[in-house]
Design an enzyme around this catalytic site. Structure first.
Site, PDB file in Angstrom:
ATOM      1  N   LYS A  94      15.265 -75.133  45.655  1.00 43.12           N
ATOM      2  CA  LYS A  94      16.658 -75.390  46.026  1.00 43.12           C
ATOM      3  C   LYS A  94      16.738 -75.703  47.516  1.00 43.12           C
ATOM      4  CE  LYS A  94      20.229 -73.195  47.532  1.00 43.12           C
ATOM      5  NZ  LYS A  94      20.952 -74.203  48.356  1.00 43.12           N
ATOM      6  N   GLY A 143      15.297 -68.538  55.456  1.00 44.31           N
ATOM      7  CA  GLY A 143      16.708 -68.651  55.837  1.00 44.31           C
ATOM      8  C   GLY A 143      17.125 -67.453  56.657  1.00 44.31           C
ATOM      9  N   SER A 144      18.376 -67.075  56.535  1.00 46.08           N
ATOM     10  CA  SER A 144      18.902 -66.014  57.394  1.00 46.08           C
ATOM     11  C   SER A 144      18.453 -64.631  56.914  1.00 46.08           C
ATOM     12  CB  SER A 144      20.426 -66.074  57.403  1.00 46.08           C
ATOM     13  OG  SER A 144      20.917 -65.846  56.106  1.00 46.08           O
ATOM     14  N   THR A 145      18.409 -63.719  57.862  1.00 47.71           N
ATOM     15  CA  THR A 145      18.005 -62.344  57.542  1.00 47.71           C
ATOM     16  C   THR A 145      18.990 -61.717  56.562  1.00 47.71           C
ATOM     17  OG1 THR A 145      16.887 -62.124  59.651  1.00 47.71           O
ATOM     18  CG2 THR A 145      17.542 -60.074  58.590  1.00 47.71           C
ATOM     19  N   GLU A 170      10.857 -65.526  54.843  1.00 45.76           N
ATOM     20  CA  GLU A 170      10.662 -66.009  56.217  1.00 45.76           C
ATOM     21  C   GLU A 170      12.051 -66.125  56.824  1.00 45.76           C
ATOM     22  OE1 GLU A 170      10.910 -67.857  59.187  1.00 45.76           O
ATOM     23  OE2 GLU A 170      10.058 -69.701  58.351  1.00 45.76           O
ATOM     24  N   CYS A 201      13.554 -71.236  63.630  1.00 45.06           N
ATOM     25  CA  CYS A 201      13.485 -69.766  63.523  1.00 45.06           C
ATOM     26  C   CYS A 201      12.572 -69.179  64.579  1.00 45.06           C
ATOM     27  CB  CYS A 201      13.033 -69.373  62.127  1.00 45.06           C
ATOM     28  SG  CYS A 201      11.629 -70.317  61.558  1.00 45.06           S
ATOM     29  N   GLU A 236      20.336 -64.159  66.896  1.00 42.74           N
ATOM     30  CA  GLU A 236      19.789 -65.508  66.762  1.00 42.74           C
ATOM     31  C   GLU A 236      20.939 -66.514  66.870  1.00 42.74           C
ATOM     32  OE1 GLU A 236      18.246 -66.623  62.853  1.00 42.74           O
ATOM     33  OE2 GLU A 236      16.526 -67.502  63.873  1.00 42.74           O
TER      34      GLU A 236
HETATM   35  P1  NDP Z   1      21.204 -69.127  54.671  1.00 44.08           P
HETATM   36  O1  NDP Z   1      20.248 -67.998  54.717  1.00 44.08           O
HETATM   37  O2  NDP Z   1      22.551 -68.883  54.129  1.00 44.08           O
HETATM   38  O3  NDP Z   1      20.577 -70.338  53.851  1.00 44.08           O
HETATM   39  C1  NDP Z   1      19.229 -70.530  53.510  1.00 44.08           C
HETATM   40  C2  NDP Z   1      19.114 -71.007  52.077  1.00 44.08           C
HETATM   41  O4  NDP Z   1      19.524 -69.980  51.169  1.00 44.08           O
HETATM   42  C3  NDP Z   1      20.018 -72.184  51.746  1.00 44.08           C
HETATM   43  O5  NDP Z   1      19.392 -73.003  50.786  1.00 44.08           O
HETATM   44  C4  NDP Z   1      21.237 -71.477  51.179  1.00 44.08           C
HETATM   45  O6  NDP Z   1      22.082 -72.311  50.442  1.00 44.08           O
HETATM   46  C5  NDP Z   1      20.590 -70.419  50.335  1.00 44.08           C
HETATM   47  N1  NDP Z   1      21.454 -69.280  50.026  1.00 44.08           N
HETATM   48  C6  NDP Z   1      22.633 -68.929  50.602  1.00 44.08           C
HETATM   49  N2  NDP Z   1      23.109 -67.801  50.019  1.00 44.08           N
HETATM   50  C7  NDP Z   1      22.219 -67.441  49.067  1.00 44.08           C
HETATM   51  C8  NDP Z   1      22.145 -66.352  48.139  1.00 44.08           C
HETATM   52  N3  NDP Z   1      23.051 -65.403  48.100  1.00 44.08           N
HETATM   53  N4  NDP Z   1      21.067 -66.281  47.317  1.00 44.08           N
HETATM   54  C9  NDP Z   1      20.103 -67.212  47.370  1.00 44.08           C
HETATM   55  N5  NDP Z   1      20.128 -68.265  48.218  1.00 44.08           N
HETATM   56  C10 NDP Z   1      21.159 -68.371  49.071  1.00 44.08           C
HETATM   57  O7  NDP Z   1      21.308 -69.736  56.111  1.00 44.08           O
HETATM   58  P2  NDP Z   1      22.535 -70.595  56.677  1.00 44.08           P
HETATM   59  O8  NDP Z   1      22.289 -71.981  56.350  1.00 44.08           O
HETATM   60  O9  NDP Z   1      23.854 -70.033  56.278  1.00 44.08           O
HETATM   61  O10 NDP Z   1      22.366 -70.304  58.224  1.00 44.08           O
HETATM   62  C11 NDP Z   1      22.923 -69.127  58.786  1.00 44.08           C
HETATM   63  C12 NDP Z   1      22.036 -68.606  59.879  1.00 44.08           C
HETATM   64  O11 NDP Z   1      20.754 -68.270  59.344  1.00 44.08           O
HETATM   65  C13 NDP Z   1      21.726 -69.598  60.977  1.00 44.08           C
HETATM   66  O12 NDP Z   1      22.712 -69.624  61.930  1.00 44.08           O
HETATM   67  C14 NDP Z   1      20.436 -69.070  61.492  1.00 44.08           C
HETATM   68  O13 NDP Z   1      20.675 -68.038  62.406  1.00 44.08           O
HETATM   69  C15 NDP Z   1      19.747 -68.511  60.289  1.00 44.08           C
HETATM   70  N6  NDP Z   1      18.768 -69.431  59.686  1.00 44.08           N
HETATM   71  C16 NDP Z   1      17.463 -69.146  59.813  1.00 44.08           C
HETATM   72  C17 NDP Z   1      16.538 -70.026  59.320  1.00 44.08           C
HETATM   73  C18 NDP Z   1      15.083 -69.790  59.435  1.00 44.08           C
HETATM   74  O14 NDP Z   1      14.323 -70.736  59.387  1.00 44.08           O
HETATM   75  N7  NDP Z   1      14.651 -68.564  59.539  1.00 44.08           N
HETATM   76  C19 NDP Z   1      16.917 -71.260  58.677  1.00 44.08           C
HETATM   77  C20 NDP Z   1      18.327 -71.450  58.519  1.00 44.08           C
HETATM   78  C21 NDP Z   1      19.193 -70.556  59.032  1.00 44.08           C
HETATM   79  P3  NDP Z   1      23.249 -73.045  51.270  1.00 44.08           P
HETATM   80  O15 NDP Z   1      22.614 -74.088  52.072  1.00 44.08           O
HETATM   81  O16 NDP Z   1      24.134 -73.575  50.264  1.00 44.08           O
HETATM   82  O17 NDP Z   1      23.924 -71.968  52.075  1.00 44.08           O
END
Ligand code: NDP
Length: 498
Positions: free
Chosen positions: A197, A249-251, A271, A305, A402
């Site tokens: 996804k 993605g986010s923590t 991660e 990240c 972050e």
């Molecule tokens: P998210 O953690 O929300 O998104 C990462 C992925 O997870 C996306 O594909 C997202 O879909 C999906 N997702 C969202 N909610 C769920 C859920 N409940 N269960 C499973 N999958 C889910 O990051 P954001 O895009 O909202 O970014 C927010 C913050 O996270 C940023 O400001 C940054 O600080 C951090 N971040 C860190 C990253 C890293 O590489 N470590 C990468 C991106 C963000 P969708 O896109 O639809 O939300």
């Protein structure tokens, strides 16, 4: 006077360093008006009947409509992956699996310009980064893991490596194609099938990748791509027939996934975020260090990240470093991601821009000094001027949270011990940088810093052979290298089991 000197005498003195526009040709990418979900080797309409627009963050122009996967769609994708796993992929010869991966890698190389343009168009990152970093690295990951596919028994001697099964993979928007490669390449090399996804704001390169899979004649169902927002990710996580989840993605979301999976026996790697310290000692080569600072935080608009978002400068060199850094910032070109001269592109989404703005306001309110070079931003789209905060206390939000944007917080230290203490004073532990001419100091710092990756006299270097991942709230599990295969393998001990 020689000819050369005479000519130099008459040469006009440049009055500025403006660059003429150098746009990359956008027409190399052909977009459909609407994309379905890639399930069982076909783009199919979502059963949910829902679509959503995906835009260019640089212009807010709608690029295409993309399907929103609902529970029924997720179920179909998981069934397709399970069928493909049971009916061939897990049992074909590993050398055959490797051939598909090599094919994918070569096609990515052949189509790299098209992918680079699409990545910049949909994500906002400068074309020079998509072209020179994302694409070469994405292809390199497929090449690297193709090499391991038929050598797993040598990679893990005295073990019996077997695939785990069906992997659900959820990726963010900052490196859409590269994160896809980090996830899909090791999973397939190990004999698993996949449902990926992509992030809601950057689905297009994953959908173009579906075309690469067709071109490579990958058997249907081995890779499925379901687009949609977080709801689709959540459905994938809780689907009972998924054996492993890999999430970047986010923590906050990472923790929610961990809670959801607790007690299910599903495997998980996370991660997550970071707040890395980039540490400059007084014996470092300062001009190189300043380039490393700039690359560390302004690369990909700071949407990284492992970004070096906390600069730790030894007190004795604080003034020259800050002066050089501010001067360097005035030369960064912010603007059209498709222009080959652009250094800093668009912020990925309005929501992310608002998050950056809110944190920057908090930095000013808490008492830090802000510096932003003179910079004209485009009128449409989402942009943020490269920013440096000095006079930052460790307790400020801009030193703890972050920001995920082009914003650097500067702190100082006097001794290596103080540098270590401040660097480790964060809930995260993903990466760090150390700048010094002393090898012994690099080794001692690297062993004391709580970070998955420590770069020495460089920053943001990635290589498929090198494991990447975090400690503490930055997650667990490694991607890249041999370590990156482990989460996708059952490693039975052959001596114990006979
Ligand atoms: P998210 O953690 O929300 O998104 C990462 C992925 O997870 C996306 O594909 C997202 O879909 C999906 N997702 C969202 N909610 C769920 C859920 N409940 N269960 C499973 N999958 C889910 O990051 P954001 O895009 O909202 O970014 C927010 C913050 O996270 C940023 O400001 C940054 O600080 C951090 N971040 C860190 C990253 C890293 O590489 N470590 C990468 C991106 C963000 P969708 O896109 O639809 O939300």
């Amino acid at each position: 006077m020689t000819d050369l000197e005479r000519r130099q005498d008459r040469a006009p003195v440049p009055s500025g360093w403006d660059y003429a526009p150098a746009p990359e040709a956008r027409d190399i990418v052909t977009l459909e008006e609407r994309y379905g979900l890639y399930i069982g080797g076909e783009l199919v309409e979502p059963k949910s009947g829902e679509y959503f627009p995906t835009v260019s963050p640089a212009s807010e122009e709608v690029l295409a409509e993309v399907g929103q996967a609902g529970p029924e769609d997720v179920d179909l994708a998981v069934q397709a992956a399970r069928d493909a796993y049971d009916n061939g992929w897990s049992t074909i010869s590993p050398a055959e699996r490797a051939k598909y991966l090599f094919r994918i890698a070569r096609i990515l190389q052949e189509r790299s310009r098209e992918f680079a343009v699409l990545e910049s168009l949909n994500g906002g990152k400068p074309i020079k980064e998509s072209r020179d970093v994302d694409l070469p690295l994405a292809a390199a990951h497929f090449f690297y893991y193709a090499g391991w596919a038929d050598k797993l028994e040598y990679a893990f001697p005295h073990r019996r490596p077997r695939p785990v099964g069906v992997a659900g993979q959820i990726i963010p928007w900052n490196f859409p194609l590269l994160m896809l490669a980090w996830k899909i390449a090791p999973a397939l090399a190990a004999g698993n099938t996949v449902i990926l996804k992509p992030a809601e704001t950057t689905p297009l390169s994953a959908l173009l990748f579906a075309d690469v899979l067709r071109q490579a004649e990958l058997p249907p169902g081995v890779v499925n791509i379901i687009t949609g927002d977080g709801r689709a990710g959540a459905e994938l996580v809780k689907h009972p027939d998924v054996d492993k989840i890999a999430f970047t993605g986010s923590t906050e979301v990472g923790k929610a996934i961990q809670r959801e999976l607790a007690g299910t026996g599903k495997r998980l790697t996370l991660e997550l975020g970071g707040k890395a310290a980039n540490i400059i000692f007084d014996d470092a080569a300062l001009d190189q260090a300043v380039e490393g600072i700039v690359n560390g935080i302004y690369f990909n608009q700071g949407h990284v990240c492992c970004a070096g978002s906390r600069l730790l400068v030894q007190e004795s060199i604080y003034e020259p470093v800050i002066e050089k850094l501010k001067r360097r910032l005035t030369t960064l070109r912010v603007g059209d991601p498709l222009d080959k001269n652009t250094d800093v592109g668009a912020i990925n989404s309005k929501q992310q821009l608002e998050k950056i703005e809110e944190l920057v306001r908090s930095g000013e309110e808490e008492g830090a000094d802000i510096y932003q070079p003179p910079c004209r931003l485009p009128e449409k789209g989402w942009w943020f001027v490269p920013t440096v905060f000095t006079n930052v206390a460790q307790s400020y939000r801009i030193a703890q949270e972050e920001i995920f944007g082009p914003v650097l917080s500067v702190l100082t230290f006097r001794t290596p011990d103080e540098a270590v203490e401040k660097a480790n004073n964060t809930p995260y532990g993903l990466s760090a940088g150390v700048w010094t001419e002393k090898g012994s100091r690099i080794l001692s710092m690297a062993s004391r810093l709580e970070a998955g990756v420590v770069w020495a006299n460089t920053y943001n270097r990635f290589d498929p052979t090198s494991p990447f991942g975090g400690y503490k709230e930055s997650g667990f599990g490694r991607e890249g290298g041999l370590h990156g295969l482990e989460p996708y393998l059952d490693l039975e001990d052959s001596e114990v089991r006979g």
